[in-house]
Write a protein that holds these residues in place. Structure first.
Motif, PDB file in Angstrom:
ATOM      1  N   TYR A   1       0.865  -1.257  -0.166  1.00 20.52           N
ATOM      2  CA  TYR A   1       0.056   0.463   0.321  1.00 20.52           C
ATOM      3  C   TYR A   1       0.565   1.517   0.236  1.00 20.52           C
TER       4      TYR A   1
ATOM      5  N   ARG B   1     -14.198   0.142   3.650  1.00 27.67           N
ATOM      6  CA  ARG B   1     -14.555  -1.536   2.601  1.00 27.67           C
ATOM      7  C   ARG B   1     -15.693  -0.607   2.144  1.00 27.67           C
TER       8      ARG B   1
ATOM      9  N   ASP C   1     -16.528   4.990   0.005  1.00 27.80           N
ATOM     10  CA  ASP C   1     -15.850   5.678  -0.487  1.00 27.80           C
ATOM     11  C   ASP C   1     -15.348   7.359   0.352  1.00 27.80           C
TER      12      ASP C   1
ATOM     13  N   TYR D   1     -10.707   3.420   0.023  1.00 32.58           N
ATOM     14  CA  TYR D   1     -11.428   2.281  -0.079  1.00 32.58           C
ATOM     15  C   TYR D   1     -10.834   1.227  -0.725  1.00 32.58           C
ATOM     16  N   GLU D   2     -11.368   0.373  -0.473  1.00 34.35           N
ATOM     17  CA  GLU D   2     -11.126  -0.846  -0.734  1.00 34.35           C
ATOM     18  C   GLU D   2     -12.130  -2.096  -0.890  1.00 34.35           C
TER      19      GLU D   2
ATOM     20  N   LYS E   1      -7.490  -9.429   5.158  1.00 35.19           N
ATOM     21  CA  LYS E   1      -9.085  -8.235   6.009  1.00 35.19           C
ATOM     22  C   LYS E   1      -9.625  -9.244   7.217  1.00 35.19           C
TER      23      LYS E   1
END
Length: 151
Positions: free
Chosen positions: A37, A91, A94, A105-106, A113
């Motif tokens: 990341y 999650r 956004d 945002y993912e 996770k």
């Protein structure tokens, strides 16, 4: 030491081990994923935020295991609860980038996770137990013979 005090130590000891284990898993996974990341960045990268989370979770695990005081338990709870809240927010919403923080945002689930969510949830439950279940405080409220003190 009374048998009541000894009995109170066992569940609190288990809770401390569960809380610390959850925090160690949280710390490991954030450190493990941080490099992936680093590219998600504004002023500060998401990888750097993951490394910070990892360090904070590690400190919280040590406090829960070795300091064994309410402030340390609160710090551990806040670390796990804050991490879980942010994970779920990013999650499902956004938020976008704000200030120095990148857009994190993912909207997917993957095994690391999911494991992090479980570890943080275990830590939250264990630290709530530690904060609420305090045998010494309960014994003092009953008086010396196990009966309620008259006021």
């Amino acid at each position: 030491m009374t048998s009541e005090t000894q009995a109170g130590r066992f569940p609190r000891g288990i809770a401390r081990l569960l809380a610390a284990a959850g925090l160690v898993v949280d710390a490991y996974l954030h450190a493990h994923l941080a490099g992936r990341y680093d590219a998600v960045s504004d002023s500060i990268s998401q990888g750097t935020l993951f490394r910070i989370e990892s360090a904070i979770a590690g400190v919280a695990a040590l406090l829960v295991l070795f300091w064994r005081r309410v402030p340390g338990d609160l710090f551990a709870w806040a670390t796990a609860a804050g991490g879980l809240a942010l994970l779920l927010i990013y999650r499902y919403d956004d938020v976008g980038s704000f200030g120095p923080f990148p857009d994190m945002y993912e909207p997917i689930w993957y095994s690391d996770k999911t494991i992090t969510v479980i570890a943080q949830a275990v830590t939250i439950v264990a630290t709530v137990f530690l904060l609420l279940y305090r045998p010494g405080r309960m014994r003092a409220a009953r008086g010396t013979h196990g009966r309620h003190a008259s006021y």
